[in-house]
Scaffold this motif. Sequence first.
Motif, PDB file in Angstrom:
ATOM      1  N   GLU A 184      -4.800 -34.557 -24.285  1.00  0.00           N
ATOM      2  CA  GLU A 184      -3.368 -33.401 -23.787  1.00  0.00           C
ATOM      3  C   GLU A 184      -3.024 -34.188 -22.458  1.00  0.00           C
ATOM      4  O   GLU A 184      -1.634 -34.520 -22.376  1.00  0.00           O
ATOM      5  CB  GLU A 184      -4.369 -32.488 -22.717  1.00  0.00           C
ATOM      6  N   ARG A 185      -3.272 -36.005 -22.271  1.00  0.00           N
ATOM      7  CA  ARG A 185      -2.496 -36.670 -21.060  1.00  0.00           C
ATOM      8  C   ARG A 185      -1.565 -37.635 -22.040  1.00  0.00           C
ATOM      9  O   ARG A 185      -0.232 -37.491 -21.510  1.00  0.00           O
ATOM     10  CB  ARG A 185      -3.301 -37.505 -20.356  1.00  0.00           C
ATOM     11  N   HIS A 187      -0.434 -36.275 -25.073  1.00  0.00           N
ATOM     12  CA  HIS A 187       0.255 -35.350 -26.471  1.00  0.00           C
ATOM     13  C   HIS A 187       1.522 -34.287 -26.326  1.00  0.00           C
ATOM     14  O   HIS A 187       1.342 -33.845 -25.488  1.00  0.00           O
ATOM     15  CB  HIS A 187      -1.044 -34.530 -27.299  1.00  0.00           C
ATOM     16  N   HIS A 188       2.425 -34.615 -26.770  1.00  0.00           N
ATOM     17  CA  HIS A 188       3.755 -33.146 -26.875  1.00  0.00           C
ATOM     18  C   HIS A 188       4.177 -32.641 -27.843  1.00  0.00           C
ATOM     19  O   HIS A 188       4.169 -33.589 -28.564  1.00  0.00           O
ATOM     20  CB  HIS A 188       5.288 -35.207 -26.157  1.00  0.00           C
ATOM     21  N   TYR A 189       3.719 -31.655 -27.003  1.00  0.00           N
ATOM     22  CA  TYR A 189       4.196 -30.492 -28.362  1.00  0.00           C
ATOM     23  C   TYR A 189       5.220 -30.229 -28.457  1.00  0.00           C
ATOM     24  O   TYR A 189       6.001 -30.119 -27.596  1.00  0.00           O
ATOM     25  CB  TYR A 189       2.917 -29.376 -27.856  1.00  0.00           C
ATOM     26  N   LEU A 190       5.877 -29.903 -30.054  1.00  0.00           N
ATOM     27  CA  LEU A 190       7.261 -29.817 -29.495  1.00  0.00           C
ATOM     28  C   LEU A 190       7.329 -28.949 -30.513  1.00  0.00           C
ATOM     29  O   LEU A 190       8.842 -28.690 -30.753  1.00  0.00           O
ATOM     30  CB  LEU A 190       7.509 -31.426 -30.963  1.00  0.00           C
ATOM     31  N   GLY A 286       3.813 -32.848 -33.332  1.00  0.00           N
ATOM     32  CA  GLY A 286       3.870 -32.845 -31.101  1.00  0.00           C
ATOM     33  C   GLY A 286       3.833 -35.229 -31.316  1.00  0.00           C
ATOM     34  O   GLY A 286       3.640 -35.599 -33.140  1.00  0.00           O
ATOM     35  N   GLN A 287       3.982 -35.709 -30.336  1.00  0.00           N
ATOM     36  CA  GLN A 287       4.506 -36.792 -30.313  1.00  0.00           C
ATOM     37  C   GLN A 287       3.154 -37.166 -29.611  1.00  0.00           C
ATOM     38  O   GLN A 287       2.956 -36.427 -28.577  1.00  0.00           O
ATOM     39  CB  GLN A 287       5.819 -37.493 -29.800  1.00  0.00           C
ATOM     40  N   ARG A 289       2.997 -40.133 -26.682  1.00  0.00           N
ATOM     41  CA  ARG A 289       3.613 -40.832 -25.678  1.00  0.00           C
ATOM     42  C   ARG A 289       2.772 -41.792 -24.852  1.00  0.00           C
ATOM     43  O   ARG A 289       2.266 -40.547 -24.205  1.00  0.00           O
ATOM     44  CB  ARG A 289       5.103 -40.533 -25.250  1.00  0.00           C
TER      45      ARG A 289
END
Length: 406
Positions: A184-185, A187-190, A286-287, A289
Amino acid sequence: MTRTDQSTPLSGTPGRTALISGASIAGPALAYWLNRYGYAVTVVEKAPTLRGGGYPVDVRGTALEVVRRMGILPRLRDAHIDLRRLTFLDADGGEVASLHPHAVTGGVAGRDLEVRRGDLTDALHQAVRDDVEFLFNDSVDTLDQTGHGVDVTFRGGGSRTFDLVVGADGTHSRTRETLFGPEERFHHYLGYCFAVFTLRNTLGLSHETVMWNAPGRAAALYAVGDDDEVHAFLNFARPEPPTAAFRDPDAQRALVAETFADARWEVPGMLAALREAEDLFFDGVGQIRMPRWSSGRVALVGDAAYAPSFLTGQGTSLALVGAYMLAGHLADRDHAEGFAAYERDTREFVTANQGLVGRGGATLFPTTARDLERRNARLRMLSTIPAPQGRPAHSALTLPDFTTPR
């Protein structure tokens, strides 16, 4: 075995050992180059065998030079799918536009490759299998870094010490979690979820994709050839990720069926096939980063470090390029200097390709009726305008030649 155009090992520091977790794309590619620089390499993979089949993947821009230097480009050219048509449909199933895929993806005809994922993983494995140790049906249990190496215990039993460890274990990397903390730190949900599975090719599709769109929803059938089966793809917008469904296939099927319950075209048949599909893959879009890609003697490569999402079409290419850059910078440096140089020289390329995500989402999956109308108008124009010759991000990095002294 297919090798590079150089028949002898490249210069480097011999005698060092490396463990790579993951035998999909980034892992074998990294193993190939580390072996060429004198490392003794072990690859551990939790699956019992190489994963064949799978959905098609793209190799574009800078990544084409990587596979050329590996000597596997001719084989991949032979395996090229040659997708010839991409047809967009409206909510009622009427045709909006039918055009060459490069007009949408930014690919370059005659250069870029699209191959079955299994064909690529098999080519990579064959390039290294005689020189690299593979441990299938196993995985890393614990990592303990010391001043002299990384003590590794395996879930299958036993322990060993390596000079370096690299996580090439995908978007949901356990190596990353062990090293840096919860996904979760990073992962950027799109804003989308998707389901992929196979079903019978009842429409007789060949070398083409047909995509149905309604606001916030898309359904596609992808025929990589003249096969009896096609890849089905169901994508939908969702403000928050359905966390509870990610580990429950029944919940995934129920969520997709509910989301597409009133959809037209071939979607009802896709939902019926979904109920029985044995190869369902469901995930959020997601990405990954991260502020840094290494800690001590452990580093990350490919999706584990910088997954760009399928909306960019660059996940495979970033994995190949990242593996080449990481191995090259470790050829004649210690781990600290090599990891730092890998990040310094690769991050800009990664960032540029992750930035393609906005274009991909807007073209394939408009979320409002107004955005969908605008998208369709652009598609109708594209059918009369020559396709663009690739996006600069695909080739934004010129590969260094690590065989020459720095």
